[in-house]
Motif scaffolding. Structure first.
Motif, short mmCIF file in Angstrom:
data_model
loop_
_atom_site.label_atom_id
_atom_site.label_comp_id
_atom_site.label_asym_id
_atom_site.label_seq_id
_atom_site.Cartn_x
_atom_site.Cartn_y
_atom_site.Cartn_z
N ASP A 113 0.82 -1.21 0.00
CA ASP A 113 0.00 0.00 0.00
C ASP A 113 0.86 1.26 0.00
O ASP A 113 0.50 2.27 -0.62
CB ASP A 113 -0.93 0.00 1.21
N PHE A 114 1.99 1.21 0.68
CA PHE A 114 2.88 2.37 0.67
C PHE A 114 3.46 2.59 -0.72
O PHE A 114 3.52 3.73 -1.22
CB PHE A 114 3.99 2.19 1.70
N ALA A 115 3.86 1.48 -1.37
CA ALA A 115 4.39 1.59 -2.73
C ALA A 115 3.32 2.11 -3.69
O ALA A 115 3.64 2.83 -4.65
CB ALA A 115 4.92 0.24 -3.19
N ASP A 116 2.07 1.74 -3.44
CA ASP A 116 0.96 2.19 -4.30
C ASP A 116 0.40 3.55 -3.88
O ASP A 116 -0.65 3.97 -4.38
CB ASP A 116 -0.16 1.14 -4.28
N ARG A 117 1.07 4.21 -2.91
CA ARG A 117 0.70 5.56 -2.45
C ARG A 117 -0.74 5.59 -1.89
O ARG A 117 -1.49 6.53 -2.14
CB ARG A 117 0.87 6.59 -3.56
N LYS A 118 -1.10 4.56 -1.15
CA LYS A 118 -2.43 4.52 -0.56
C LYS A 118 -2.47 5.14 0.84
O LYS A 118 -3.54 5.41 1.36
CB LYS A 118 -2.93 3.07 -0.50
N LEU A 119 -1.29 5.33 1.45
CA LEU A 119 -1.27 5.96 2.76
C LEU A 119 -1.64 7.43 2.62
O LEU A 119 -1.38 8.05 1.59
CB LEU A 119 0.11 5.82 3.40
N GLN A 120 -2.24 7.98 3.67
CA GLN A 120 -2.72 9.36 3.63
C GLN A 120 -2.16 10.14 4.81
O GLN A 120 -1.91 9.58 5.88
CB GLN A 120 -4.26 9.41 3.67
N LEU A 121 -1.98 11.44 4.60
CA LEU A 121 -1.54 12.31 5.69
C LEU A 121 -2.68 13.28 6.01
O LEU A 121 -3.08 14.10 5.19
CB LEU A 121 -0.29 13.10 5.28
N TRP A 122 -3.23 13.13 7.21
CA TRP A 122 -4.31 14.00 7.68
C TRP A 122 -3.71 15.05 8.63
O TRP A 122 -2.56 14.95 9.05
CB TRP A 122 -5.39 13.19 8.40
#
Length: 744
Positions: A500-509
């Motif tokens: 998920d990190f490689a696919d840029r699925k993490l988010q910064l709120w």
């Protein structure tokens, strides 16, 4: 050092006139290929190993700076390279692993040993990759000291030597098997000798019965017995195999076999012949019962055949020696990992009334002995431990050396248990001139009646061993299915997180922070969010430890830094250039020697004021690596970056370290803010605010959810607050709407 039995292994070394460093023309050398895109790593590695001599041979260094160059060097030198010191991340994130895959699968170079090195732990290979491509070791560059590097190189050269010896001997055996397949079909001395009878009689076209005998002194397991034993037989003598020759009660056969061996020549009589074999110290007498006298031509054929047989027998003995080496530890002579797994495959062969237990016994801090006292002292410790285990546990307990400093035991539960194993290590061990106390960690598995593979049982014990290393009360742990389930879950989650990190699925709120007097937004904290497949979010309390465990935290943390700086730029462009953004920093990020440069690079890339970026650290981070943290924060403070202590008061930080930190802000932990109730006195929160004021630092209260909490903190003199009372964490787009509404 590695034994010198492999001096004739010409493929390992350069010719005497091969290019080398210094006076290497006087030495045959081990070729070491260094693959790294950092020139300094090449230089440091070469200097660290320049004086190392293994088995009277120096090291010769070959160099490559990209994955493509590495493959070119491998293609040029083929099988001349012993070790590859390989950087994982070069021109691409997986350049090193691509080299490994190509050399193993395409070039079929299976013998060179591989030591992976990286400055970016987040790109550590998965366990399956290490197993599939036979990678010896994996180290981050920061932990690979000169001593550890030398130890890894020496161990890898030893492994390379053993592989070369076994593989070259295997090739020789294959040639013999191909030329005499029937003769060596059974792959045993007894089977070979039985084959001699069949082959001889078949060669001369006789119907014969016979026996094969040898001096017992040439039989490995009867070195002190000079008797003559029947090794192989046919017909009426077959029942006497492995018995002394006298047991056949035939004085003619006994007399002429002894005569043949005494005078070391063939004996040809009218009704029988005794044929003499002598090769490399092995003597055998082959008695063949004839129905008619051998012709002169038959005798010549037999002598020619026996000449070839003697060479064949020598190779059969070599096969057995190699087989023994493949299943025996070279140092302790205990069964090695392969043979131990074979024993686990046969637990029913162990007599037991209370059940069978398998235990892994791991010597704690063994690397300190190797690094501090030398590898010779380490080997003496291992031998001493092996001897004591042999003394303490009788023949009914199976023993083995499973890894460098790990021993295995299989036996009845009443014998193989933590109490009796710990008793073995109650007194110190003698290693040369040293007397050393040894502590161990133990992982145990109770074998059930189910027929599990030995590899599965060993894996379960290893899981228990790793769990025991984290046990604060005992030094042992028994395997339980839920432990394996938790381990499997953790590995699965790490794989998901990496993907998920490689696919840029993490988010910064972002969660706004407000001035307690005006309640206007003065900044915000960047908070990482990991979306789950069902639309919910996985808690940071779950995935942050996973990221730290896997090494991904460094790359994720860098992404958070860069994303925060980009958002600060967007805030400025939208007219909110006075708002700061706070970012949490973990200890693995501080251990990255390029951390300070990376922070500065993110700021400069986005062209923002460094004072608008605030780095938050916890007390535990400071106490873990105080000097590294202090040095990095001072450098960043001079650059203009703001520094805050997060969750202040929850740890046990030293005030001396606290005074050395270039702080701007103390954050009062939410647990102390939640203590604020009507009529109560939140003593710790008051103490922290007072301390902050005394040190000239701003203070901010976390987790403010009620109006009375905000009022109380304001009364104490707290400057700012953050919590659900003012705003929840939100994506950046919603933050912009929130800010616009607050200013409308």
């Amino acid at each position: 050092m590695v034994p010198s039995d492999y001096d004739n292994d010409e493929l390992i070394f350069q010719d005497e006139d091969a290019p080398g460093e210094g006076d290497e023309e006087h030495y045959r050398v081990w070729n070491i290929l260094i693959v790294d895109d950092d020139e300094e790593i090449h230089t440091v590695t070469r200097l660290a190993l320049s004086d190392l001599i293994v088995s009277d041979r120096k090291l010769n260094f070959l160099h490559a700076y990209t994955g493509a160059q590495a493959l070119e060097v491998l293609e040029e030198h083929k099988r001349d390279i012993a070790i590859i010191l390989l950087d994982v991340v070069m021109e691409t994130d997986d350049a090193g692993l691509n080299v490994v895959k190509h050399m193993r699968e395409q070039m079929h170079l299976l013998e060179p040993r591989i030591i992976l090195r990286t400055g970016q732990p987040g790109y550590a290979p998965e366990e399956q990759v290490i197993k599939t491509y036979d990678i010896n070791d994996y180290k981050t560059k920061t932990e690979l000291t000169r001593g550890k590097l030398m130890t890894a190189v020496i161990a890898s050269i030893r492994s390379y030597q053993q592989l070369r010896t076994i593989n070259q001997s295997r090739i020789g055996l294959q040639k013999i098997i191909q030329s005499a397949a029937n003769l060596l079909e059974e792959h045993s001395v007894k089977g070979y000798c039985e084959g001699i009878v069949t082959q001889i009689t078949s060669l001369i076209g006789l119907e014969a019965e016979g026996v094969v005998c040898a001096r017992a002194g040439s039989v490995l397991d009867k070195e002190d017995d000079e008797g003559v034993y029947i090794l192989g037989a046919a017909g009426e003598f077959a029942s006497y195999i492995n018995e002394r020759v006298e047991q056949i009660h035939n004085p003619v056969i006994v007399e002429h076999i002894n005569r043949c061996l005494k005078f070391q020549k063939h004996v040809f009589e009218h009704s029988f012949s005794v044929l003499y074999i002598n090769s490399s110290g092995f003597e055998a007498a082959v008695y063949v019962n004839m129905r008619h006298e051998l012709s002169e031509l038959d005798r010549q054929l037999l002598e020619i055949f026996l000449s070839s047989v003697s060479v064949g027998y020598e190779n059969v003995n070599l096969f057995h020696q190699l087989r023994n080496a493949a299943f025996r530890d070279w140092l302790t002579r205990l069964p090695n990992r392969n043979e131990f797994i074979n024993m686990l495959d046969r637990p029913h062969q162990i007599e037991s009334t209370s059940g069978v237990t398998m235990a892994l016994v791991d010597i704690n801090h063994f690397s300190d002995i190797n690094d501090g006292l030398g590898q010779e002292a380490g080997n003496e410790v291992l031998s001493a431990v092996s001897n004591r285990l042999l003394e303490a546990f009788g023949p009914d307990v199976k023993k083995g050396r499973i890894g460098a400093d790990v021993f295995g035991l299989i036996g009845e539960q009443s014998i193989v248990n933590p109490e009796k194993i710990n008793a073995v290590f109650e007194s110190s061990f003698i290693a040369g001139d040293h007397t050393l106390p040894i502590n161990v960690t133990i992982g145990l598995t109770r074998l059930t009646g189910e027929r599990n593979k030995g590899t599965i049982i060993l894996k379960q014990s290893n899981i228990a061993l790793n769990r025991a290393k984290k046990n604060l009360t005992d030094n042992y742990e028994f395997f339980a299915p839920e432990i394996e389930e938790k381990t499997t879950w953790r590995l699965s989650m790490i794989r998901r997180l990496r993907t998920d990190f490689a696919d840029r699925k993490l988010q910064l709120w972002f969660q706004p922070q407000v001035d307690l007097i005006s309640e206007k937004v003065v900044g915000m904290e960047g908070l990482l969010r990991w979306p789950d497949s069902d639309g919910s979010y996985i808690s940071p309390a779950v995935f942050v430890p996973l990221a730290e465990y896997s090494g991904l935290i460094v790359d994720i943390g860098q992404w958070v830094l860069e994303e925060s700086c980009a958002r600060i730029r967007q805030l400025k462009d939208a007219g909110y250039g006075h708002l700061r953004v706070a970012v949490n920093i973990s200890i693995p990020q501080f251990r990255d020697r390029f951390f300070v440069d990376k922070v500065k690079g993110a700021i400069e890339k986005n062209g923002i004021d460094p004072t608008l970026l605030e780095l938050e650290i916890t007390e535990s981070v400071v106490m873990d690596e105080p000097q590294i943290v202090i040095d990095a924060l001072r450098a960043l403070k001079e650059y203009g970056v703001a520094i805050a202590i997060d969750d202040f008061g929850t740890g046990f930080s030293s005030m001396s370290y606290l005074q050395q930190l270039p702080l701007d802000r103390l954050k009062v932990d939410r647990s102390f803010v939640s203590d604020i109730q009507p009529g109560s006195n939140a003593f710790i929160a008051e103490t922290i605010v007072t301390l902050g004021n005394k040190l000239g630092l701003s203070t901010i209260a976390e987790g403010v959810e009620k109006r009375e909490q905000a009022s109380y903190m304001l009364k104490l003199g707290c400057d700012e607050a953050q919590g659900y009372l003012f705003a929840r964490p939100m994506p950046f787009d919603q933050l912009m709407i929130f800010l616009d509404d607050a200013n409308s």
